[in-house]
Scaffold this motif. Structure first.
Motif, PDB file in Angstrom:
ATOM      1  N   LEU A 145       0.864  -1.174   0.000  1.00  0.00           N
ATOM      2  CA  LEU A 145       0.000   0.000   0.000  1.00  0.00           C
ATOM      3  C   LEU A 145       0.903   1.228   0.000  1.00  0.00           C
ATOM      4  CD1 LEU A 145      -3.027   0.885   0.259  1.00  0.00           C
ATOM      5  CD2 LEU A 145      -2.594   1.101   2.708  1.00  0.00           C
ATOM      6  N   VAL A 182      -3.314  -2.760  -9.763  1.00  0.00           N
ATOM      7  CA  VAL A 182      -2.864  -1.441  -9.300  1.00  0.00           C
ATOM      8  C   VAL A 182      -4.138  -0.649  -9.033  1.00  0.00           C
ATOM      9  CG1 VAL A 182      -1.629   0.669  -9.906  1.00  0.00           C
ATOM     10  CG2 VAL A 182      -0.712  -1.563 -10.611  1.00  0.00           C
ATOM     11  N   VAL A 183      -4.431  -0.421  -7.748  1.00  0.00           N
ATOM     12  CA  VAL A 183      -5.745   0.095  -7.355  1.00  0.00           C
ATOM     13  C   VAL A 183      -5.603   1.469  -6.709  1.00  0.00           C
ATOM     14  CG1 VAL A 183      -7.877  -0.422  -6.105  1.00  0.00           C
ATOM     15  CG2 VAL A 183      -6.397  -2.298  -6.861  1.00  0.00           C
ATOM     16  N   LEU A 224      -2.840   0.809  -4.130  1.00  0.00           N
ATOM     17  CA  LEU A 224      -2.577  -0.551  -3.677  1.00  0.00           C
ATOM     18  C   LEU A 224      -2.034  -1.357  -4.853  1.00  0.00           C
ATOM     19  CD1 LEU A 224      -2.931  -2.771  -1.432  1.00  0.00           C
ATOM     20  CD2 LEU A 224      -5.143  -3.260  -2.492  1.00  0.00           C
TER      21      LEU A 224
END
Lengths: 205, 280
Positions: A15, A38-39, A46
């Motif tokens: 993170l 890939v958030v 994240l």
């Protein structure tokens, strides 16, 4: 870009905290093999990976290299405006206005006047986190989330507004409801709200 | 080439190994909660592990085949009948055309997995046949009257006598590692998380399972901006009651994550009322 704060999130995710999610997400757009997700979110990105394909240290090194290259992202605005009709009769309308320190009518008109943009998506397919420079209120989430929030609920939490695409658990304050279809897997694109889109709310007549 | 559902308890769904890699567009992984049991079940009838089967929480499933099918039931210990005959878990059975397969109520663990040779041939959504109960993707939860098409597999059927496997029972142990937002909780919260015995609440589904036990207090009232979540994340809302997110959990969330559970297959077999130790 300032030095990154990176937290381990279990054995297969990192993170990354950042002041500029758009820029960091842009430089992480072409991940190495083994990076699965890939958030982007409000102040973090994240990065999930498959540890049988890539080592955590290699993921970390890729993030550091990419962040060093990050430049400013040109955010010039040509995105369409999505208009959403709302019936402002949510169960938390009165408590939300009280938490904001204003009358209910003031909260409703400010919600319609604000120039909302989709900062990022997530939580559930079709859910957009909407931000607006001209939205002055920051509201707490519920201390205990509801196990079921009705589909189409228009909600507030922190400095965001959002619309629940379908009935889900949720901890935001509900101020109204819309008939709009937020997510339809057979539609292209399936989500009504995509990152960068501009959104205006209108009171249903 | 199909199975007809004659009875299904709430939450009975079609599951495979889910939809990895779509979290950025708001789509979680979904898939079987006890993946090990699902994988073994599929292999026992000669399918690829990625084939779709049925996840049965607690029991109460009855189905009938329109022609002969190899089937197997794995996972939670559940009385299983083919016609009037009790059959073993973890052991392939040739279900004859017209013969009913019936699952009673699970006595150990909570989720049973039914696999059929050829796999369930429902149309995939975003690459998977899993029902994502939070996202509303994939097939609807199963109900009486549903007809499920069965596919074909080119793989040989390696009949085994029985697979020696057992799901955990009324007390479950699972490993946990510190999460990214431990410092949002009071200093003693991690010791409580890893030192106490927790009880699985009835507030449990494919999205998450709430744990009853001591309250894990927030250090302050600071709100956390929403951030990415993963299955296994233990979120702690201001109420202090932790929730372990599971395969249908949200891809982002705004409650601090104190830890991440590693042994999620075991959590998928946690019955309401069962106890859980989290080993740090």
């Amino acid at each position: 870009m300032t030095p990154l704060v990176v937290h381990a999130f279990g054995p297969e995710a990192l993170l990354v905290e950042t002041a500029d999610v758009l820029a960091l997400r842009a430089v992480l757009a072409t991940p190495p093999d083994g990076v699965t997700d890939v958030v982007p979110a409000a102040a973090t990105v994240l990065v999930c990976f498959d540890s049988s394909t890539i080592a955590p240290g290699a993921v970390r090194a890729w993030i550091d290299r990419a962040a060093a290259d990050a430049g400013r992202i040109d955010d010039a605005d040509a995105s369409p405006i999505v208009e959403i009709d709302v019936c402002y009769d949510g169960p938390d309308l009165v408590t939300a206005a009280a938490a904001a320190g204003v009358a209910v009518d003031t909260l409703i008109s400010a919600h319609q006047r604000a120039h909302w943009r989709v900062a990022f998506t997530g939580f559930a397919p079709g859910f957009g986190y909407l931000v607006a420079d001209d939205w002055p209120y920051r509201l707490p989430r519920l201390a205990a989330p509801r196990t079921r929030v009705p589909r189409g609920s228009v909600a507030l939490a922190d400095g965001f507004s959002g619309v629940y695409p379908r009935a889900t658990p949720g901890g935001w304050q509900l101020i109204g409801v819309t008939d709009a279809t937020l997510f339809d897997p057979d539609r292209t694109p399936p989500a009504l709200l995509v990152p960068g889109a501009r959104v205006r709310f209108r009171e249903m007549s | 080439m199909s199975l007809r559902i004659e009875a299904a308890g709430p939450g009975t769904t079609v599951q495979d190994l889910g939809r990895p890699g779509l979290r950025a567009v708001g789509v979680g992984s979904s898939g079987a909660l006890d993946r090990q049991s699902h994988r073994i079940a599929q292999r026992l009838v000669g399918n690829r592990e990625s084939a779709a089967g049925i996840e049965v929480p607690l029991g109460g499933l009855r189905l009938r085949a329109t022609r002969d099918h190899w089937v197997v039931v794995a996972g939670a210990e559940t009385p299983v009948y083919a016609g009037s005959r009790a059959i073993d878990l973890w052991r392939p059975h040739l279900l004859r055309a017209g013969e009913p397969l019936e699952l009673g109520i699970a006595t150990r663990g909570i989720r049973a997995y039914v696999a059929v040779r050829g796999g369930l041939a429902l149309p995939p959504v975003l690459g998977s046949r899993s029902t994502d109960t939070l996202a509303g993707l994939g097939p609807e939860p199963l109900r009486a009257g549903d007809e499920l098409a069965v596919g074909r597999t080119p793989l040989p059927l390696h009949l085994v006598d029985i697979a020696p496997w057992r799901v955990p029972g009324e007390h479950i142990e699972a490993r946990v590692v510190p999460g990214p937002r431990r410092d949002y909780l009071e200093p003693g919260a991690w010791d409580l998380l890893t030192g106490e015995t927790w009880t699985a609440s009835t507030a449990a589904d494919r999205v998450g399972v709430r744990l009853d036990g001591p309250l894990l207090r927030h250090r302050g009232s600071a709100e956390l901006p929403s951030e990415g979540m993963i299955p296994g994340a233990i979120q702690v809302p201001p109420s202090g009651i932790p929730t372990i997110l599971l395969a249908d959990g949200p891809v982002t969330g705004g409650y601090p994550v104190i830890g991440v559970v590693l042994d999620l297959d075991r959590i998928g077999q946690l019955r309401p009322g069962a106890t859980l130790r989290l080993r740090g």
